[in-house]
Structure formats: C-alpha cells, structure tokens
Design a protein around this motif. Structure first.
Motif, short mmCIF file in Angstrom:
data_model
loop_
_atom_site.label_atom_id
_atom_site.label_comp_id
_atom_site.label_asym_id
_atom_site.label_seq_id
_atom_site.Cartn_x
_atom_site.Cartn_y
_atom_site.Cartn_z
N ARG A 120 0.78 -1.23 0.00
CA ARG A 120 0.00 0.00 0.00
C ARG A 120 0.81 1.29 0.00
O ARG A 120 0.23 2.37 0.01
CB ARG A 120 -0.96 0.01 1.20
CG ARG A 120 -2.08 -1.01 1.08
CD ARG A 120 -2.87 -0.81 -0.19
NE ARG A 120 -4.00 -1.71 -0.30
CZ ARG A 120 -4.72 -1.88 -1.40
NH1 ARG A 120 -4.42 -1.20 -2.49
NH2 ARG A 120 -5.73 -2.73 -1.42
N GLU A 179 -0.47 8.97 -2.41
CA GLU A 179 -1.19 8.55 -1.21
C GLU A 179 -2.65 8.25 -1.51
O GLU A 179 -3.23 7.29 -1.01
CB GLU A 179 -1.11 9.65 -0.15
CG GLU A 179 -0.45 9.22 1.13
CD GLU A 179 -0.27 10.38 2.09
OE1 GLU A 179 -1.25 11.12 2.32
OE2 GLU A 179 0.84 10.53 2.61
N GLU A 180 -3.26 9.10 -2.36
CA GLU A 180 -4.67 8.92 -2.69
C GLU A 180 -4.92 7.66 -3.51
O GLU A 180 -5.87 6.92 -3.28
CB GLU A 180 -5.20 10.14 -3.43
CG GLU A 180 -5.36 11.37 -2.55
CD GLU A 180 -5.63 12.64 -3.36
OE1 GLU A 180 -6.26 13.54 -2.80
OE2 GLU A 180 -5.20 12.72 -4.53
N SER A 183 -4.94 3.95 -1.91
CA SER A 183 -6.10 3.58 -1.08
C SER A 183 -7.34 3.29 -1.93
O SER A 183 -8.38 2.90 -1.41
CB SER A 183 -6.41 4.68 -0.07
OG SER A 183 -6.81 5.86 -0.73
N ARG A 184 -7.24 3.49 -3.25
CA ARG A 184 -8.38 3.24 -4.13
C ARG A 184 -8.47 1.76 -4.49
O ARG A 184 -7.52 1.19 -5.00
CB ARG A 184 -8.24 4.05 -5.44
CG ARG A 184 -8.38 5.55 -5.28
CD ARG A 184 -9.81 5.94 -5.04
NE ARG A 184 -9.93 7.38 -4.85
CZ ARG A 184 -10.24 8.25 -5.81
NH1 ARG A 184 -10.45 7.83 -7.03
NH2 ARG A 184 -10.34 9.54 -5.52
N GLU A 185 -9.61 1.17 -4.24
CA GLU A 185 -9.84 -0.21 -4.68
C GLU A 185 -10.40 -0.18 -6.10
O GLU A 185 -11.19 0.69 -6.45
CB GLU A 185 -10.81 -0.92 -3.74
CG GLU A 185 -10.25 -1.17 -2.34
CD GLU A 185 -9.02 -2.05 -2.34
OE1 GLU A 185 -8.88 -2.91 -3.25
OE2 GLU A 185 -8.17 -1.87 -1.45
#
Length: 210
Positions: A120, A179-180, A183-185
């Motif tokens: 991640r 960073e954004e 975290s996106r699935e």
C-alpha cells in the motif's frame, strides 16, 4: 474512425483470477480466470454493449487473464477480431519475491506491517519487484505515446489490464497523489468510461457497475 467529439477511453480490470481467489500475490505470473472472473468479463461486455460503445482499437497486457477478459468483452459486444495491441507495459505490478505467495504466509514471514508497506505504499517496492511508482514509470509513457493519441483522434479505445497498471493510469487521469491512489480499490470486471477533452484532460468519468 469515430467523430472527433467522441474521444472515449474505457478501462477494465480483468475478471477474478484463480490466484485472486486463493489470496496469492500474482504480479507477472499468469493464472487464468475463475468461473466468477469469466462471468464478470461477460457482464462487463453486456454493460458496454448496453451503453452503445463500439471500439476502434483495444489494448491489453501480455498476461492471459487480461487478454481473456478482453476477448470475452469483445465477444459480448459483437466485436470479435478487433485490432488488439498487447504490451508488457500494461502488465500488473511485478511483486518480485512475493509472487506466488499467499498473503497470509507473506505476513507471517515478513510481518504484517512490512507487507502492508509493500502493498500500500506508493514508492516502496517489495524485494525484487516494483512499487506502484515503478509501475507508473512504464505505464505512463506507453499511454501518452501509444494509447492517448488514438483517443484524441476521436477513437473509442478499450484497455483491459490489471489493478495496479490501471491505478497508475487513473492516478494520472484523475490528478490523484500517490497517497490517494494506493487507497483506491479497483473492482474486477467493472468498466470505467472516460471522455476526454481535446487537450487530453478528463471531461467526464462513469463507472459501469451493476
């Protein structure tokens, strides 16, 4: 070629693979689709057909799960035989020493925190593998020089690829930070339809989910 007002880019992550199901790090390994993955690809094709999308060219990786997903989509949309370009620039992120390992076994070996960082973080690669930033370093030039010109010429272009190669593209298209984007699935077998402006910026974005 379609009218120059079209400029449509469709991104689809491959349907569920056998290793997704088994919770294994896949990367550049080449497992096939599960029955669910086939169903997801067929459903993606049905949604794209219902949306009235007719493609001018297709791009995919050199990995069979992405190619099969694309073939199933094109079959459902009645476009079997569409010109298709396969390139390893669109391959999944290379997980290096983690490839083929169960994610729980990897946590037992290296610790949950370390494995979380590898999975991640944006710019920390696993041993012998690529970070998301590294993946972007091969995806972005390929998109800019090979895919984007076909879209900006008025084409409707489909790209069937992988969670991380598509994350890298979405990061650039949506203007997200590292960073954004981590975290996106990205759901398997769900088409994302972008319409681009003449200057290559995004005019609209639609997710064709159930």
């Amino acid at each position: 070629m379609s009218s120059t007002s079209n400029r449509t880019l469709v991104l689809v992550r491959h349907g569920q693979s056998e290793w997704n199901l088994k919770n294994l790090f896949t990367g550049w390994r080449d497992p096939g689709l599960t029955e669910q993955g086939v169903a997801e690809a067929n459903a993606a094709g049905d949604r794209l057909k219902a949306a009235g999308l007719h493609f001018d060219i297709a791009f995919t990786s050199v990995l069979s799960r992405a190619q099969r997903t694309l073939d199933l989509i094109l079959d459902r949309t009645g476009q079997t035989g569409l010109e298709t370009i396969r390139d390893q620039a669109l391959n999944e992120r290379d997980y290096g020493d983690l490839s083929g390992l169960n994610k729980d076994d990897a946590r037992a070996k290296w610790g949950e925190e370390q494995v979380h960082v590898w999975r991640r973080s944006y710019d920390v690669p696993p041993p012998g593998g690529e970070s998301l930033k590294d993946t972007g370093a091969r995806v972005w030039p390929y998109y800019i020089h090979t895919i984007q010109p076909r879209v900006l010429a008025g084409g409707t272009v489909i790209v069937a690829a992988h969670g991380n190669s598509l994350r890298a593209l979405i990061m650039a298209l949506d203007g997200l930070t590292g960073e954004e984007i981590v975290s996106r699935e990205l759901a398997t077998g769900v088409p994302i339809v972008y319409r681009l402006n003449a200057d290559s910026t995004v005019a609209s974005k639609d997710v064709l989910d159930a």
